[in-house]
Design a protein around this motif. Structure first.
Motif, PDB file in Angstrom:
ATOM      1  N   ILE A 152       9.707   3.306  -5.999  1.00  0.00           N
ATOM      2  CA  ILE A 152      10.591   3.303  -4.831  1.00  0.00           C
ATOM      3  C   ILE A 152      10.548   1.899  -4.257  1.00  0.00           C
ATOM      4  N   GLN A 153      11.696   1.346  -3.974  1.00  0.00           N
ATOM      5  CA  GLN A 153      11.769  -0.025  -3.468  1.00  0.00           C
ATOM      6  C   GLN A 153      12.368  -0.040  -2.069  1.00  0.00           C
ATOM      7  N   THR A 154      11.753  -0.835  -1.203  1.00  0.00           N
ATOM      8  CA  THR A 154      12.276  -1.000   0.145  1.00  0.00           C
ATOM      9  C   THR A 154      11.880  -2.367   0.696  1.00  0.00           C
ATOM     10  N   SER A 155      12.530  -2.779   1.759  1.00  0.00           N
ATOM     11  CA  SER A 155      12.168  -4.024   2.440  1.00  0.00           C
ATOM     12  C   SER A 155      11.263  -3.686   3.614  1.00  0.00           C
ATOM     13  N   ALA A 156      10.309  -4.564   3.888  1.00  0.00           N
ATOM     14  CA  ALA A 156       9.373  -4.327   4.988  1.00  0.00           C
ATOM     15  C   ALA A 156       8.862  -5.652   5.529  1.00  0.00           C
ATOM     16  N   ILE A 157       8.252  -5.585   6.688  1.00  0.00           N
ATOM     17  CA  ILE A 157       7.636  -6.754   7.319  1.00  0.00           C
ATOM     18  C   ILE A 157       6.167  -6.450   7.564  1.00  0.00           C
ATOM     19  N   ILE A 158       5.307  -7.344   7.108  1.00  0.00           N
ATOM     20  CA  ILE A 158       3.867  -7.202   7.369  1.00  0.00           C
ATOM     21  C   ILE A 158       3.537  -7.995   8.629  1.00  0.00           C
ATOM     22  N   LYS A 159       2.928  -7.343   9.582  1.00  0.00           N
ATOM     23  CA  LYS A 159       2.631  -7.985  10.867  1.00  0.00           C
ATOM     24  C   LYS A 159       1.125  -8.016  11.107  1.00  0.00           C
ATOM     25  N   LYS A 160       0.641  -9.237  11.322  1.00  0.00           N
ATOM     26  CA  LYS A 160      -0.745  -9.424  11.769  1.00  0.00           C
ATOM     27  C   LYS A 160      -0.660 -10.333  12.994  1.00  0.00           C
ATOM     28  N   ASP A 161      -1.166 -11.558  12.889  1.00  0.00           N
ATOM     29  CA  ASP A 161      -0.915 -12.533  13.955  1.00  0.00           C
ATOM     30  C   ASP A 161       0.488 -13.113  13.829  1.00  0.00           C
ATOM     31  N   GLN A 162       1.012 -13.059  12.623  1.00  0.00           N
ATOM     32  CA  GLN A 162       2.374 -13.508  12.351  1.00  0.00           C
ATOM     33  C   GLN A 162       3.060 -12.455  11.506  1.00  0.00           C
ATOM     34  N   MET A 163       4.355 -12.624  11.273  1.00  0.00           N
ATOM     35  CA  MET A 163       5.105 -11.636  10.494  1.00  0.00           C
ATOM     36  C   MET A 163       5.654 -12.274   9.224  1.00  0.00           C
ATOM     37  N   ASN A 164       5.690 -11.469   8.168  1.00  0.00           N
ATOM     38  CA  ASN A 164       6.192 -11.953   6.887  1.00  0.00           C
ATOM     39  C   ASN A 164       6.918 -10.832   6.168  1.00  0.00           C
ATOM     40  N   GLY A 165       8.131 -11.126   5.681  1.00  0.00           N
ATOM     41  CA  GLY A 165       8.907 -10.117   4.977  1.00  0.00           C
ATOM     42  C   GLY A 165       8.508 -10.003   3.519  1.00  0.00           C
ATOM     43  N   VAL A 166       8.537  -8.786   2.983  1.00  0.00           N
ATOM     44  CA  VAL A 166       8.203  -8.541   1.578  1.00  0.00           C
ATOM     45  C   VAL A 166       9.130  -7.479   1.008  1.00  0.00           C
ATOM     46  N   ILE A 167       9.210  -7.454  -0.310  1.00  0.00           N
ATOM     47  CA  ILE A 167       9.817  -6.320  -1.009  1.00  0.00           C
ATOM     48  C   ILE A 167       8.672  -5.397  -1.389  1.00  0.00           C
ATOM     49  N   LEU A 168       8.694  -4.197  -0.891  1.00  0.00           N
ATOM     50  CA  LEU A 168       7.602  -3.244  -1.104  1.00  0.00           C
ATOM     51  C   LEU A 168       7.982  -2.247  -2.191  1.00  0.00           C
ATOM     52  N   ASP A 197      -2.627   2.539   1.481  1.00  0.00           N
ATOM     53  CA  ASP A 197      -3.210   1.233   1.128  1.00  0.00           C
ATOM     54  C   ASP A 197      -2.138   0.377   0.456  1.00  0.00           C
ATOM     55  N   ILE A 198      -2.267  -0.927   0.591  1.00  0.00           N
ATOM     56  CA  ILE A 198      -1.295  -1.809  -0.069  1.00  0.00           C
ATOM     57  C   ILE A 198      -2.008  -2.940  -0.816  1.00  0.00           C
ATOM     58  N   VAL A 199      -1.312  -3.468  -1.796  1.00  0.00           N
ATOM     59  CA  VAL A 199      -1.760  -4.647  -2.551  1.00  0.00           C
ATOM     60  C   VAL A 199      -0.678  -5.711  -2.383  1.00  0.00           C
ATOM     61  N   ILE A 200      -1.070  -6.906  -1.928  1.00  0.00           N
ATOM     62  CA  ILE A 200      -0.104  -7.971  -1.691  1.00  0.00           C
ATOM     63  C   ILE A 200      -0.401  -9.174  -2.589  1.00  0.00           C
ATOM     64  N   ASN A 260      -9.548  -4.943   2.871  1.00  0.00           N
ATOM     65  CA  ASN A 260      -9.786  -3.716   3.647  1.00  0.00           C
ATOM     66  C   ASN A 260      -9.428  -3.871   5.126  1.00  0.00           C
ATOM     67  N   GLN A 261      -8.760  -4.954   5.469  1.00  0.00           N
ATOM     68  CA  GLN A 261      -8.290  -5.139   6.843  1.00  0.00           C
ATOM     69  C   GLN A 261      -6.975  -4.398   7.033  1.00  0.00           C
ATOM     70  N   LYS A 262      -6.770  -3.829   8.220  1.00  0.00           N
ATOM     71  CA  LYS A 262      -5.545  -3.101   8.494  1.00  0.00           C
ATOM     72  C   LYS A 262      -4.504  -4.007   9.152  1.00  0.00           C
ATOM     73  N   VAL A 263      -3.261  -3.817   8.721  1.00  0.00           N
ATOM     74  CA  VAL A 263      -2.134  -4.558   9.292  1.00  0.00           C
ATOM     75  C   VAL A 263      -1.012  -3.560   9.584  1.00  0.00           C
ATOM     76  N   ILE A 264      -0.061  -3.991  10.370  1.00  0.00           N
ATOM     77  CA  ILE A 264       1.084  -3.136  10.682  1.00  0.00           C
ATOM     78  C   ILE A 264       2.229  -3.474   9.745  1.00  0.00           C
ATOM     79  N   MET A 265       2.820  -2.452   9.171  1.00  0.00           N
ATOM     80  CA  MET A 265       3.972  -2.656   8.300  1.00  0.00           C
ATOM     81  C   MET A 265       5.199  -2.056   8.963  1.00  0.00           C
ATOM     82  N   ILE A 266       6.218  -2.875   9.137  1.00  0.00           N
ATOM     83  CA  ILE A 266       7.469  -2.450   9.779  1.00  0.00           C
ATOM     84  C   ILE A 266       8.522  -2.276   8.689  1.00  0.00           C
ATOM     85  N   PHE A 267       9.106  -1.086   8.629  1.00  0.00           N
ATOM     86  CA  PHE A 267      10.059  -0.769   7.575  1.00  0.00           C
ATOM     87  C   PHE A 267      11.492  -0.940   8.060  1.00  0.00           C
ATOM     88  N   SER A 268      12.397  -1.127   7.092  1.00  0.00           N
ATOM     89  CA  SER A 268      13.810  -1.303   7.441  1.00  0.00           C
ATOM     90  C   SER A 268      14.456   0.006   7.886  1.00  0.00           C
TER      91      SER A 268
END
Length: 397
Positions: free
Chosen positions: A97-113, A141-144, A157-165
């Motif tokens: 399954i493919q979707t676009s998302a943004i990984i948010k920690k101190d900054q944000m970065n877009g990825v294809i998930l 869990d995710i692998v980047i 093993n650190q947690k981040v927020i993932m924002i989906f489209s």
């Protein structure tokens, strides 16, 4: 035709002439030019092939040999995947399954998930398999990629927020869907675009987040993708397409092929310029030895024998130059493979070492091209030597 006579004269004329040193120096320069041209051409083609294969390997791994994709949502289901697995047992399938998302920690970065079955995906992608070795991922869990992992200063093993489209309604507002996920590992493909812009999650978790029971597509591993793509096309239902890794990067490889051809032609000019020295050297020798040529012809040497003598002179210089060039090229390739003369940026080229791979076709084309140039360069002077006028030359010289 007297072969012993021809060989004797050729050996005589190849010796360094102290009375006419410039002619011998011209032959030496012609030899060095051909040697350099052939050697440089072999090294350059080897590097071009090596870079092509390096990029091909990287792109094949991350793009997969074949990919089935859905043009319409809901057409690729478990039933269709099972049908393909049953019909093509020699292929490996990994639905995603493919979707676009943004990984948010101190900054944000877009990825294809990509939501994938980790056990199936690792059989297709050795880079991904290396990243999850010894890991038992949970649903969220995710692998980047390593570049993203380093840029965002994420720890394993650190947690981040993932924002989906995908969006959810909240009263009178619409807000993007978000989920806190754990980064369990990272992969390193060596290509910046992938290491920064792709992430993987267990497909079971992504199905829950996106509320989907169908797939975006299927990654396929095939040893013979050019043949298998034609077979798979016959089993594609309406709304489903298939693409090979070479089609996804068609413009890129077309540009590399054009660059390789242009480089081949440009470097071939070095050999052509060197061959002009052969023509010049032979013509100077003919002019300086007109009396000898006329004398040999008056004593019974035929025009064909004179032509053969000077044709063979050019051929000997050229062939020795080609053989020396092959040795130079082989030495250069060995040196590049053994020593780190140049360190390449891995995020740009996918490797820190200059890759080399000389194909048999390229090698044959180089040798054949150089040989043809040498032969053509020797024909005209040989013809001029056989046209020496015996009476005029002996009367006035």
């Amino acid at each position: 035709m007297n072969k012993k006579f021809i060989s004797f004269i050729v050996r005589k004329y190849l010796k360094f002439d102290k009375t006419q040193p410039f002619i011998s120096v011209s032959f030496i320069l012609a030899f060095l030019g051909i040697m350099t041209g052939v050697g440089v051409l072999i090294i350059a083609m080897s590097i071009m092939n090596g870079m092509d294969k390096e990029f091909e390997n990287k792109l094949t791994i991350m793009n997969y040999p074949l990919t089935i994709y859905a043009k319409i949502d809901g057409v690729i289901t478990d039933k269709y995947v099972q049908k393909l697995q049953k019909k093509y047992p020699d292929l490996k399938f990994s639905p995603y399954i493919q979707t676009s998302a943004i990984i948010k920690k101190d900054q944000m970065n877009g990825v294809i998930l990509y939501g994938v079955d980790f056990n199936k995906e690792k059989k297709l992608n050795p880079i991904f398999a290396k990243a999850i070795k010894g890991i038992k991922p949970r649903k969220f869990d995710i692998v980047i990629g390593k570049r993203l992992f380093d840029n965002m200063f994420i720890q394993k093993n650190q947690k981040v927020i993932m924002i989906f489209s995908t969006s959810d309604p909240y009263g009178l507002e619409v807000a993007p869907r978000m989920k806190k996920v754990r980064v369990v590992s990272y992969f390193h493909s060596g290509l910046n675009a992938y290491d920064k812009g792709i992430a993987y999650m267990p497909i079971s978790g992504l199905k829950i987040i996106l509320r989907k029971n169908y797939y975006s597509g299927i990654h396929i591993y095939s040893k013979y993708p050019f043949k298998d793509i034609e077979k798979l096309k016959k089993d594609l239902p309406f709304g489903v397409g298939i693409i090979g890794w070479w089609q996804q990067n068609g413009n890129f490889f077309a540009a590399l092929k054009m660059e390789k051809r242009a480089l081949f032609l440009v470097l071939l000019l070095i050999i052509i310029v060197a061959s002009l020295n052969i023509i010049g050297s032979l013509l100077m020798m003919i002019m300086n030895r007109r009396r000898e040529i006329a004398l040999m012809m008056s004593l019974g040497a035929s025009k064909k024998e004179i032509k053969t003598i000077f044709f063979r002179l050019g051929l000997v210089v050229g062939i020795i130059g080609i053989l020396a060039g092959i040795s130079l090229g082989g030495l250069g390739i060995w040196a590049l493979n053994t020593f780190d003369f140049i360190s390449l940026p891995a995020d740009v080229y996918g490797t820190t070492k200059i890759p080399t791979d000389l194909s048999l076709i390229d090698f044959c084309l180089i040798v054949l091209g150089a040989f043809i140039i040498v032969v053509i360069s020797s024909i005209y002077p040989a013809k001029k030597a056989s046209e020496v006028d015996i009476l005029t030359t002996l009367r006035f010289e």
